[in-house]
Design a protein around this motif. Structure first.
Motif, PDB file in Angstrom:
ATOM      1  N   THR A 177       0.853  -1.184   0.000  1.00 44.42           N
ATOM      2  CA  THR A 177       0.000   0.000   0.000  1.00 44.42           C
ATOM      3  C   THR A 177       0.888   1.233   0.000  1.00 44.42           C
ATOM      4  OG1 THR A 177      -1.725  -1.164   1.253  1.00 44.42           O
ATOM      5  CG2 THR A 177      -1.821   1.241   1.217  1.00 44.42           C
ATOM      6  N   LEU A 178       0.689   2.102  -0.981  1.00 43.01           N
ATOM      7  CA  LEU A 178       1.416   3.361  -1.070  1.00 43.01           C
ATOM      8  C   LEU A 178       0.521   4.498  -0.600  1.00 43.01           C
ATOM      9  CD1 LEU A 178       2.954   2.954  -4.655  1.00 43.01           C
ATOM     10  CD2 LEU A 178       4.082   2.488  -2.474  1.00 43.01           C
ATOM     11  N   GLN A 179       1.075   5.361   0.247  1.00 42.36           N
ATOM     12  CA  GLN A 179       0.376   6.571   0.659  1.00 42.36           C
ATOM     13  C   GLN A 179       0.768   7.721  -0.272  1.00 42.36           C
ATOM     14  OE1 GLN A 179      -2.012   6.472   2.848  1.00 42.36           O
ATOM     15  NE2 GLN A 179      -1.569   4.315   3.342  1.00 42.36           N
ATOM     16  N   PRO A 180      -0.045   8.795  -0.331  1.00 40.69           N
ATOM     17  CA  PRO A 180       0.296   9.913  -1.220  1.00 40.69           C
ATOM     18  C   PRO A 180       1.735  10.384  -0.996  1.00 40.69           C
ATOM     19  CG  PRO A 180      -1.910  10.213  -0.351  1.00 40.69           C
ATOM     20  CD  PRO A 180      -1.342   9.020   0.360  1.00 40.69           C
ATOM     21  N   GLY A 181       2.476  10.492  -2.086  1.00 42.55           N
ATOM     22  CA  GLY A 181       3.875  10.895  -2.014  1.00 42.55           C
ATOM     23  C   GLY A 181       4.847   9.748  -1.985  1.00 42.55           C
ATOM     24  N   ASP A 182       4.364   8.531  -1.666  1.00 39.61           N
ATOM     25  CA  ASP A 182       5.232   7.350  -1.714  1.00 39.61           C
ATOM     26  C   ASP A 182       5.506   6.978  -3.171  1.00 39.61           C
ATOM     27  OD1 ASP A 182       5.142   7.201   1.023  1.00 39.61           O
ATOM     28  OD2 ASP A 182       3.725   5.526   1.098  1.00 39.61           O
ATOM     29  N   ALA A 183       6.683   6.425  -3.413  1.00 46.72           N
ATOM     30  CA  ALA A 183       7.045   6.062  -4.782  1.00 46.72           C
ATOM     31  C   ALA A 183       7.572   4.640  -4.833  1.00 46.72           C
ATOM     32  CB  ALA A 183       8.084   7.027  -5.341  1.00 46.72           C
ATOM     33  N   LEU A 184       7.292   3.987  -5.946  1.00 47.35           N
ATOM     34  CA  LEU A 184       7.697   2.602  -6.165  1.00 47.35           C
ATOM     35  C   LEU A 184       8.425   2.519  -7.497  1.00 47.35           C
ATOM     36  CD1 LEU A 184       7.470  -0.393  -5.248  1.00 47.35           C
ATOM     37  CD2 LEU A 184       5.335  -0.502  -6.540  1.00 47.35           C
ATOM     38  N   PHE A 185       9.677   2.057  -7.452  1.00 51.27           N
ATOM     39  CA  PHE A 185      10.471   1.874  -8.664  1.00 51.27           C
ATOM     40  C   PHE A 185      10.419   0.413  -9.082  1.00 51.27           C
ATOM     41  CE2 PHE A 185      14.559   0.658 -10.623  1.00 51.27           C
ATOM     42  CZ  PHE A 185      14.479   1.438 -11.779  1.00 51.27           C
ATOM     43  N   MET A 186      10.169   0.194 -10.372  1.00 47.97           N
ATOM     44  CA  MET A 186      10.077  -1.158 -10.916  1.00 47.97           C
ATOM     45  C   MET A 186      11.136  -1.326 -11.995  1.00 47.97           C
ATOM     46  SD  MET A 186       6.002  -0.919 -10.770  1.00 47.97           S
ATOM     47  CE  MET A 186       6.257   0.854 -10.737  1.00 47.97           C
ATOM     48  N   PRO A 187      12.190  -2.085 -11.713  1.00 43.74           N
ATOM     49  CA  PRO A 187      13.268  -2.242 -12.685  1.00 43.74           C
ATOM     50  C   PRO A 187      12.850  -3.115 -13.859  1.00 43.74           C
ATOM     51  CG  PRO A 187      13.646  -3.663 -10.802  1.00 43.74           C
ATOM     52  CD  PRO A 187      12.445  -2.830 -10.471  1.00 43.74           C
ATOM     53  N   SER A 188      13.712  -3.203 -14.836  1.00 39.71           N
ATOM     54  CA  SER A 188      13.459  -4.050 -15.990  1.00 39.71           C
ATOM     55  C   SER A 188      13.207  -5.485 -15.552  1.00 39.71           C
ATOM     56  CB  SER A 188      14.663  -3.998 -16.929  1.00 39.71           C
ATOM     57  OG  SER A 188      14.480  -4.833 -18.033  1.00 39.71           O
ATOM     58  N   GLY A 189      12.172  -6.112 -16.143  1.00 38.71           N
ATOM     59  CA  GLY A 189      11.858  -7.496 -15.823  1.00 38.71           C
ATOM     60  C   GLY A 189      11.011  -7.696 -14.595  1.00 38.71           C
ATOM     61  N   ASN A 190      10.535  -6.602 -13.998  1.00 38.11           N
ATOM     62  CA  ASN A 190       9.737  -6.697 -12.779  1.00 38.11           C
ATOM     63  C   ASN A 190       8.257  -6.814 -13.129  1.00 38.11           C
ATOM     64  OD1 ASN A 190       8.019  -5.029 -10.647  1.00 38.11           O
ATOM     65  ND2 ASN A 190       9.748  -5.925  -9.578  1.00 38.11           N
ATOM     66  N   LEU A 191       7.604  -7.863 -12.652  1.00 42.53           N
ATOM     67  CA  LEU A 191       6.168  -8.035 -12.864  1.00 42.53           C
ATOM     68  C   LEU A 191       5.422  -7.193 -11.836  1.00 42.53           C
ATOM     69  CD1 LEU A 191       4.159  -9.724 -14.619  1.00 42.53           C
ATOM     70  CD2 LEU A 191       4.013 -11.279 -12.673  1.00 42.53           C
ATOM     71  N   HIS A 192       4.396  -6.477 -12.268  1.00 45.72           N
ATOM     72  CA  HIS A 192       3.675  -5.602 -11.344  1.00 45.72           C
ATOM     73  C   HIS A 192       2.258  -5.344 -11.843  1.00 45.72           C
ATOM     74  CE1 HIS A 192       5.525  -2.986 -14.371  1.00 45.72           C
ATOM     75  NE2 HIS A 192       4.457  -2.226 -14.222  1.00 45.72           N
ATOM     76  N   ALA A 193       1.447  -4.823 -10.936  1.00 42.46           N
ATOM     77  CA  ALA A 193       0.074  -4.453 -11.273  1.00 42.46           C
ATOM     78  C   ALA A 193      -0.392  -3.387 -10.299  1.00 42.46           C
ATOM     79  CB  ALA A 193      -0.855  -5.661 -11.186  1.00 42.46           C
ATOM     80  N   TYR A 194      -1.179  -2.445 -10.782  1.00 44.42           N
ATOM     81  CA  TYR A 194      -1.814  -1.450  -9.926  1.00 44.42           C
ATOM     82  C   TYR A 194      -3.262  -1.896  -9.710  1.00 44.42           C
ATOM     83  CZ  TYR A 194       2.205   1.142 -11.680  1.00 44.42           C
ATOM     84  OH  TYR A 194       3.481   1.524 -12.039  1.00 44.42           O
ATOM     85  N   LEU A 195      -3.634  -2.113  -8.448  1.00 44.95           N
ATOM     86  CA  LEU A 195      -4.947  -2.659  -8.131  1.00 44.95           C
ATOM     87  C   LEU A 195      -5.982  -1.573  -7.885  1.00 44.95           C
ATOM     88  CD1 LEU A 195      -3.826  -5.515  -5.696  1.00 44.95           C
ATOM     89  CD2 LEU A 195      -4.175  -5.618  -8.178  1.00 44.95           C
ATOM     90  N   SER A 196      -5.564  -0.471  -7.289  1.00 43.18           N
ATOM     91  CA  SER A 196      -6.482   0.631  -7.008  1.00 43.18           C
ATOM     92  C   SER A 196      -5.667   1.882  -6.754  1.00 43.18           C
ATOM     93  CB  SER A 196      -7.355   0.314  -5.781  1.00 43.18           C
ATOM     94  OG  SER A 196      -6.554   0.218  -4.607  1.00 43.18           O
ATOM     95  N   GLY A 197      -6.349   3.030  -6.775  1.00 46.66           N
ATOM     96  CA  GLY A 197      -5.666   4.290  -6.524  1.00 46.66           C
ATOM     97  C   GLY A 197      -5.180   4.922  -7.809  1.00 46.66           C
ATOM     98  N   GLY A 198      -4.111   5.689  -7.714  1.00 46.20           N
ATOM     99  CA  GLY A 198      -3.580   6.374  -8.884  1.00 46.20           C
ATOM    100  C   GLY A 198      -2.375   7.203  -8.511  1.00 46.20           C
ATOM    101  N   GLY A 199      -1.687   7.675  -9.525  1.00 43.94           N
ATOM    102  CA  GLY A 199      -0.504   8.474  -9.269  1.00 43.94           C
ATOM    103  C   GLY A 199       0.137   8.927 -10.558  1.00 43.94           C
ATOM    104  N   VAL A 200       1.334   9.446 -10.421  1.00 42.15           N
ATOM    105  CA  VAL A 200       2.119   9.905 -11.557  1.00 42.15           C
ATOM    106  C   VAL A 200       3.118   8.819 -11.913  1.00 42.15           C
ATOM    107  CG1 VAL A 200       3.795  11.609 -12.346  1.00 42.15           C
ATOM    108  CG2 VAL A 200       1.848  12.326 -10.954  1.00 42.15           C
ATOM    109  N   GLU A 201       3.077   8.380 -13.165  1.00 45.90           N
ATOM    110  CA  GLU A 201       3.945   7.305 -13.611  1.00 45.90           C
ATOM    111  C   GLU A 201       4.896   7.836 -14.682  1.00 45.90           C
ATOM    112  OE1 GLU A 201       3.023   2.763 -14.649  1.00 45.90           O
ATOM    113  OE2 GLU A 201       2.374   4.124 -16.224  1.00 45.90           O
ATOM    114  N   ILE A 202       6.163   7.450 -14.554  1.00 44.50           N
ATOM    115  CA  ILE A 202       7.155   7.814 -15.557  1.00 44.50           C
ATOM    116  C   ILE A 202       7.946   6.558 -15.885  1.00 44.50           C
ATOM    117  CG2 ILE A 202       8.844   8.554 -13.806  1.00 44.50           C
ATOM    118  CD1 ILE A 202       9.727  10.735 -15.818  1.00 44.50           C
ATOM    119  N   MET A 203       8.272   6.382 -17.160  1.00 40.10           N
ATOM    120  CA  MET A 203       8.945   5.148 -17.551  1.00 40.10           C
ATOM    121  C   MET A 203       9.890   5.391 -18.715  1.00 40.10           C
ATOM    122  SD  MET A 203       5.997   3.041 -19.607  1.00 40.10           S
ATOM    123  CE  MET A 203       7.163   1.739 -19.982  1.00 40.10           C
TER     124      MET A 203
END
Length: 273
Positions: free
Chosen positions: A122-148
């Motif tokens: 669970t990410l709170q507002p302002g928290d950030a998650l970095f996903m390196p190459s080859g990382n499996l991921h999914a966003y289940l709910s919420g929203g944010g700013v994504e850069i890739m």
């Protein structure tokens, strides 16, 4: 559920639930044990095999889950049904909630079980998650700013009516267990926070001027300025722009600018500047 071959970063703007990377296999096996759906333990038994490296255990089971035959897929609804009875707020409850929530949207999809191998956070507002190459991921709910990083390809990992190329997915995924992608912002100057992602392809800053003027960073590079809250004014030598929530401005390389007003903005640019 997407597994990108290029890195990306998400900064949450509201409370956000996500799956990211793989949980330690022994811990996942214990959670399947607590759900007590007998046939599922046979299916995920390699997770408990300490004679195999952890990444190999995850690879074997992940492949097995995505290749379930139509007859075997009845197990998905059994697990989802058992998950509904789990109460509480611990890791097992979170595991069970993932099963029941995903099966409600994608009933019978093998990706429901594959997702149970993953870390849920669970990410709170302002928290950030970095996903390196080859990382499996999914966003289940919420929203944010994504850069890739620039990419013209995405590998699907389930939870979709579209074709899932299991062989190609297995070739790019990193099955190393653990969650290493949480990024702590660094305050570079008053009202300016940088998210130090280990990616040369991009960089991300958060600006909160709070009525004080703050300089937009990385003036040597082209950047995008996106307002996510409040009303801000971007000022350069030649231009003055009033921007509200959801509006953005493009700043060219060499263009120095400042932001004033009350609100929040994000600046995205290349990671080398």
């Amino acid at each position: 559920r997407d597994g990108w071959p290029k890195p990306e970063l998400l900064c949450a703007s509201v409370e956000t639930e996500a799956l990211c990377g793989f949980r330690e296999p022994a811990a996942t096996y214990q959670m399947f044990e607590k759900l007590a759906v007998g046939d599922s333990l046979k299916l995920v038994a390699p997770l408990a095999n300490a004679d195999l490296p952890a990444a190999e255990r995850l690879r074997v089971v992940f492949s097995r889950l995505l290749r379930l035959t139509p007859d075997e897929r009845s197990l998905i609804s059994e697990i989802a049904q058992a998950a509904k009875a789990v109460q509480g707020r611990d890791d097992v409850a979170s595991f069970a909630r993932t099963a029941s929530e995903l099966n409600a949207y994608y009933p019978g999809d093998p990706g429901v079980l594959a997702a149970l191998l993953m870390n849920r956070i669970t990410l709170q507002p302002g928290d950030a998650l970095f996903m390196p190459s080859g990382n499996l991921h999914a966003y289940l709910s919420g929203g944010g700013v994504e850069i890739m990083a620039n990419s013209d390809n995405v590998m699907r990992g389930g939870l979709t009516p579209k074709y899932v190329n299991v062989d190609a997915l297995l070739a790019i995924l990193d099955f190393t267990p653990g969650l290493r992608g949480l990024i702590t912002p660094v305050e570079e100057s008053p009202g300016v926070w940088r998210y130090p992602a280990p990616a040369p392809e991009f960089a991300l800053w958060r600006l909160e001027p709070d009525a004080e003027s703050v300089a937009v960073p990385a003036a040597s590079s082209g950047r995008v300025l996106l307002v996510t809250d409040g009303e801000l004014t971007a000022i350069s030598v030649t231009t003055r722009l009033d921007l509200g929530r959801g509006e953005a401005a493009l700043l060219s390389a060499g263009e120095e600018a400042a932001v004033t007003g009350r609100g929040t903005a994000f600046v995205g640019g290349p990671g080398v500047f």
